[in-house]
Design a protein around this motif. Structure first.
Motif, PDB file in Angstrom:
ATOM      1  N   THR A 142       5.776 -14.264  21.596  1.00 35.67           N
ATOM      2  CA  THR A 142       5.253 -13.311  20.581  1.00 35.67           C
ATOM      3  C   THR A 142       3.783 -13.337  20.476  1.00 35.67           C
ATOM      4  O   THR A 142       3.303 -13.895  21.515  1.00 35.67           O
ATOM      5  CB  THR A 142       5.599 -14.372  19.271  1.00 35.67           C
ATOM      6  N   ASN A 325      15.789  -9.756  16.325  1.00 32.30           N
ATOM      7  CA  ASN A 325      15.173 -10.253  15.022  1.00 32.30           C
ATOM      8  C   ASN A 325      16.007 -11.429  14.383  1.00 32.30           C
ATOM      9  O   ASN A 325      15.673 -12.412  13.715  1.00 32.30           O
ATOM     10  CB  ASN A 325      15.043  -9.051  14.158  1.00 32.30           C
ATOM     11  N   LEU A 358       5.630 -11.176  16.463  1.00 33.27           N
ATOM     12  CA  LEU A 358       5.543  -9.860  16.931  1.00 33.27           C
ATOM     13  C   LEU A 358       5.456  -9.804  18.450  1.00 33.27           C
ATOM     14  O   LEU A 358       4.971 -10.967  19.084  1.00 33.27           O
ATOM     15  CB  LEU A 358       4.061  -8.943  16.390  1.00 33.27           C
ATOM     16  N   ARG A 359       6.140  -8.865  19.011  1.00 29.56           N
ATOM     17  CA  ARG A 359       6.300  -8.812  20.631  1.00 29.56           C
ATOM     18  C   ARG A 359       5.180  -7.975  20.838  1.00 29.56           C
ATOM     19  O   ARG A 359       4.557  -7.089  20.154  1.00 29.56           O
ATOM     20  CB  ARG A 359       7.586  -8.325  21.124  1.00 29.56           C
ATOM     21  N   SER A 390       8.480  -3.559  16.659  1.00 28.88           N
ATOM     22  CA  SER A 390       7.630  -4.946  16.335  1.00 28.88           C
ATOM     23  C   SER A 390       6.212  -4.722  15.781  1.00 28.88           C
ATOM     24  O   SER A 390       5.867  -4.951  14.757  1.00 28.88           O
ATOM     25  CB  SER A 390       7.757  -5.745  17.477  1.00 28.88           C
ATOM     26  N   LYS A 394       6.926  -3.881  11.919  1.00 32.65           N
ATOM     27  CA  LYS A 394       6.919  -5.220  11.377  1.00 32.65           C
ATOM     28  C   LYS A 394       5.246  -5.340  11.216  1.00 32.65           C
ATOM     29  O   LYS A 394       4.840  -5.793  10.269  1.00 32.65           O
ATOM     30  CB  LYS A 394       7.413  -6.531  12.335  1.00 32.65           C
TER      31      LYS A 394
END
Length: 409
Positions: A142, A325, A358-359, A390, A394
């Protein structure tokens, strides 16, 4: 090469300005969004003017993103992130961070691998087990960059910031070690014994952490020997880049070495701050961190130009978003259950840790390092789709999400 560098910096500055001034988005989120939209627009125009895409590919194709990220940017990014952390909060949350960065990353790799293995055939792809697990290792680390800005903006508790940031820093190294181990298994054509895999992971991870701590101590001593902030800054740069290079030469985890070196130097400078220009160093690394991240997200967005897409890749990317997810939620839930058993009164937030995972750039770099025989084409396209979702979706919604779900002290 100078033209490419100048273009990237100009785009980072322009998109950052638009993000802050008009879009009211975090710089990294807005930069990624605008770069992807610009790349998609360029691809759309290339149908009418093919020379546009050819010129872009000729220019940006010169940049080796994998080498640039894994053997350059990552050293500074991880060192800066670790050095700028709140060391007291990080130490208080050490058990939670270890469980999240190690246990949750391994669980996520396995869950994503299983999910892709069984769900990909719906989209027409039939990855092998090793390809599915490689994708799990690629997409599990992440990225704390975008979410940390949001956590500070909504005044989230320090312990929650420490958990999310600490996990993100350490799981980069854990995921990289997992990826290298799985890649070695794939290239050998046979699975080694479980003790061999575990010992390899421990040597890589433990060696990187130990090396970072060992190298930070003499650097801190040398910084105290002079009273010049310019020398202090050069010494920290030497530790960040030199330590990373030494770790790669010794074949231990360079990402974990960078994190350990940043944390150890931070602890040494706070324990005995005599003659160490703390404010100047912190300002320098804060500026380096923010500038690097803006440039990095422009480079990530520009990868859209070199990724081959098809209807099948887009379908697989959509399935992967769901799988990743769900795996993130399940792995964090397992980690927090283990934490509750060890420390029953330790606070945490399943919702924020799950949505805040988050990536980022490391996932794309790992995907680019794969050989084509191991599914590089579909893994790279799918990784880019998941990373874009992401960061943009996100990351862009974290402000509202945190205001609704972030616990307060």
């Amino acid at each position: 090469m100078l033209t490419v560098a100048a273009t990237v910096v100009v785009l980072a500055a322009a998109f950052g300005l638009i993000s802050v001034r008009w879009l009211r988005l975090p710089i990294v989120v807005g930069t990624m969004l605008l770069t992807v939209l610009s790349s998609v627009g360029l691809l759309a125009l290339s149908g009418a003017v093919p020379s546009l895409r050819q010129a872009a590919l000729h220019s940006f194709g010169q940049l080796n993103y994998e080498a640039f990220m894994l053997h350059g940017f990552l050293a500074l990014l991880l060192f800066a992130g670790a050095f700028l952390l709140d060391i007291e909060s990080l130490w208080e949350e050490r058990v939670a961070i270890v469980i999240l960065s190690v246990f949750a990353t391994v669980i996520s790799t396995l869950l994503v691998g299983c999910g892709i293995r069984y769900c990909a055939p719906w989209t027409g792809f039939h990855p092998s087990w090793i390809q599915a697990l490689l994708f799990g290792a690629v997409i599990s680390p992440t990225d704390p960059i975008a979410v940390l800005e949001m956590l500070r903006r909504v005044a989230a508790p320090r312990w929650l910031q420490a958990q999310l940031a600490g996990e993100s820093l350490f799981n980069d190294g854990v995921a990289a070690v997992l990826f290298i181990t799985l890649l070695g298994i794939a290239e050998q054509g046979r699975a080694p014994s479980v003790p061999a895999v575990v010992s390899h992971l421990l040597i890589q991870s433990g060696g990187g952490l130990a090396l970072g701590c060992v190298l930070a101590w003499p650097v801190a001593r040398l910084m105290r020997a002079v009273d010049a902030y310019q020398i202090d800054i050069l010494m920290t740069l030497s530790l960040a880049l030199g330590g990373y290079a030494v770790a790669e030469h010794l074949h231990v985890s360079a990402p974990l070495e960078a994190v350990a070196a940043g944390l150890a130097l931070r602890w040494e400078s706070r324990r005995n701050p005599n003659n160490i220009a703390r404010e100047e160093i912190e300002h320098f690394w804060s500026a380096i961190d923010e500038v690097q991240n803006s440039v990095l997200f422009v480079l990530m967005g520009l990868q859209c130009l070199v990724v081959a897409y098809s209807r099948g890749f887009l379908l697989l990317g959509g399935v992967s978003i769901v799988v990743v997810n769900v795996a993130r939620f399940a792995s964090v839930a397992c980690a927090l259950l283990a934490l509750r058993l060890i420390q029953p009164h330790r606070r945490s937030s399943l919702a924020v840790l799950s949505w805040g995972g988050l990536r980022g750039g490391l996932s794309i770099a790992l995907a680019l390092s794969l050989p084509f025989a191991l599914g590089r084409e579909w893994i790279l396209a799918t990784t880019f789709i998941v990373v874009t979702f992401s960061i943009v979706i996100k990351g862009g919604s974290m402000d509202i999400f945190l205001k609704r779900f972030a616990p307060q002290d």
